[in-house]
Scaffold this motif. Sequence first.
Motif, PDB file in Angstrom:
ATOM      1  N   ASN A 178       3.076   3.801  -5.194  1.00 17.09           N
ATOM      2  CA  ASN A 178       3.232   2.579  -4.407  1.00 17.09           C
ATOM      3  C   ASN A 178       3.924   1.565  -5.315  1.00 17.09           C
ATOM      4  N   LYS A 233      -8.251   0.902   5.112  1.00 12.99           N
ATOM      5  CA  LYS A 233      -8.950   0.501   3.899  1.00 12.99           C
ATOM      6  C   LYS A 233     -10.327   1.173   3.907  1.00 12.99           C
ATOM      7  N   LYS A 249      -2.517   2.685   7.675  1.00 15.41           N
ATOM      8  CA  LYS A 249      -3.302   2.819   6.442  1.00 15.41           C
ATOM      9  C   LYS A 249      -4.671   2.197   6.675  1.00 15.41           C
ATOM     10  N   LYS A 280       5.136  -2.245  -5.898  1.00 16.87           N
ATOM     11  CA  LYS A 280       5.099  -3.664  -5.529  1.00 16.87           C
ATOM     12  C   LYS A 280       5.805  -4.407  -6.650  1.00 16.87           C
ATOM     13  N   ASP A 314      -6.685   3.719   1.561  1.00 15.08           N
ATOM     14  CA  ASP A 314      -6.579   2.954   0.316  1.00 15.08           C
ATOM     15  C   ASP A 314      -7.967   2.448  -0.081  1.00 15.08           C
ATOM     16  N   GLU A 339      -4.793   6.475  -1.619  1.00 17.58           N
ATOM     17  CA  GLU A 339      -4.290   5.459  -2.551  1.00 17.58           C
ATOM     18  C   GLU A 339      -5.395   4.900  -3.441  1.00 17.58           C
ATOM     19  N   ASN A 394      -8.592   0.826  -3.078  1.00 18.45           N
ATOM     20  CA  ASN A 394      -8.503  -0.298  -4.024  1.00 18.45           C
ATOM     21  C   ASN A 394      -9.504  -0.165  -5.184  1.00 18.45           C
ATOM     22  N   ASP A 415      -1.540   2.602  -7.090  1.00 23.73           N
ATOM     23  CA  ASP A 415      -1.085   1.240  -6.829  1.00 23.73           C
ATOM     24  C   ASP A 415      -1.456   0.403  -8.066  1.00 23.73           C
ATOM     25  N   GLU A 416      -2.722  -0.053  -8.136  1.00 24.56           N
ATOM     26  CA  GLU A 416      -3.164  -0.954  -9.215  1.00 24.56           C
ATOM     27  C   GLU A 416      -2.902  -0.407 -10.627  1.00 24.56           C
TER      28      GLU A 416
HETATM   29 MG    MG Z   1      -3.201  -0.560  -2.481  1.00 28.86          MG
END
Ligand code: MG
Length: 372
Positions: free
Chosen positions: A260, A163, A161, A262, A188, A213, A190, A238-239
């Motif tokens: 994703n 960034k 992955k 978590k 990703d 992502e 973010n 994700d977030e």
């Molecule tokens: Mg992420």
Amino acid sequence: MKLEQIDVIHLRMPLRSPFETSFGRSLTRDCLLIIVKDEGIEGYGECVADWEPGYSSETVGTEWHILQEFILPTVVGTEIAHPKELRKTLSWIRGHRMAKAGLEMALWDLYGKQSGQSLKTLLGGRRDRVEVGVSVGIQESPQKLVQVVEDYLQQGYARVKLKIKPGRDVEDVQAVRRAFPTLRLQVDANSAYHLENAFVLKPLDALNLLLIEQPLDEEDLWDHHHLQKAFQTPLCLDESILSLQHARQALEIGACRIINIKAGRVGGLAEAVAIHDHCLSKGAPVWCGGMLETGVGRASNLALASLPGFTLPGDISATDRYYEEDITEERFVLNADSTIDVPDQPGLGVTLNHQAVKKYQMNAFSCRNFVK
Ligand code: MG
Ligand code: NPQ
């Protein structure tokens, strides 16, 4: 379980190499280690909030405050029959999922140790080893990035992955794709883009990526729907996904095709399993995200990722990806087939290296039950 004493320890661990994302560059990783005690048995949990609010608005400071003033006073001295009960007990406290998840993890560990069952078994995990990948930070140049990726491939990682951030996206990913045409690759951002500038990422659609992502802001669920319509590559959130409701709504409106998971971000393992179950029933792939966990959180991620719906490799790298020394005696190593073994001892299956905990400790407090 009668929670007679709960300790919270703020740790700051040095990273083996700086980790750069769209929200900044880290040389150290903070977390809160949570230790629950009942009749001489200890359960360990990790709160994955970081020192800075770059990934999430939840930080070491906010979660410390909520644990000390509200969460621990609510549960200390009380009887809890099963870790799944915690969610309802703490439902009066809004948000602060990372703090709740950290305590819940400690209860799962304690419950597993008291009942002689591994976390994997308790959660319904099926696999003895899980496929993993590595998350690679932003490097000084695309050439350097290709070198770093090559080094991880030599170590045995079969999924990478990258960034990305505005200005460091298409060119970097193209360079890696040219060097490794068949590598399982994903990116990703973010939350670094807005719908207005996210179309610079359109060339990524030609690079056969597993997923893109969290390109847009955490709150921009509907804009992710617009973006997904314009891309062939599956978007993964994700977030944006803080609960089962968010996961269900995101899939329903087509904001993403992959999620994703978590446990820390969604308030605990019970909620993570509920999201997994929902996605499995809808045919949406899920994978286990990573938060640069210590051995405590890493063991929890491995148990979670052993559930059947986790069909994509997780961000669960070997211990030495991040840390020269860990706070657990156990170190997690990469197998030749890009997998890591799932612990099978009761609870999380890890023991603490108390010397290491002392070494990295910044601050601590205890909450005790004085009523007999
Ligand atoms: Mg992420
Ligand atoms: C993610 N994790 O999937 C997170 C981001 C993240 C493995 O890419 C310090 C430095 C704390 C970097 C917490 C991975 C962090 C961090 C989370 C990155 O979005």
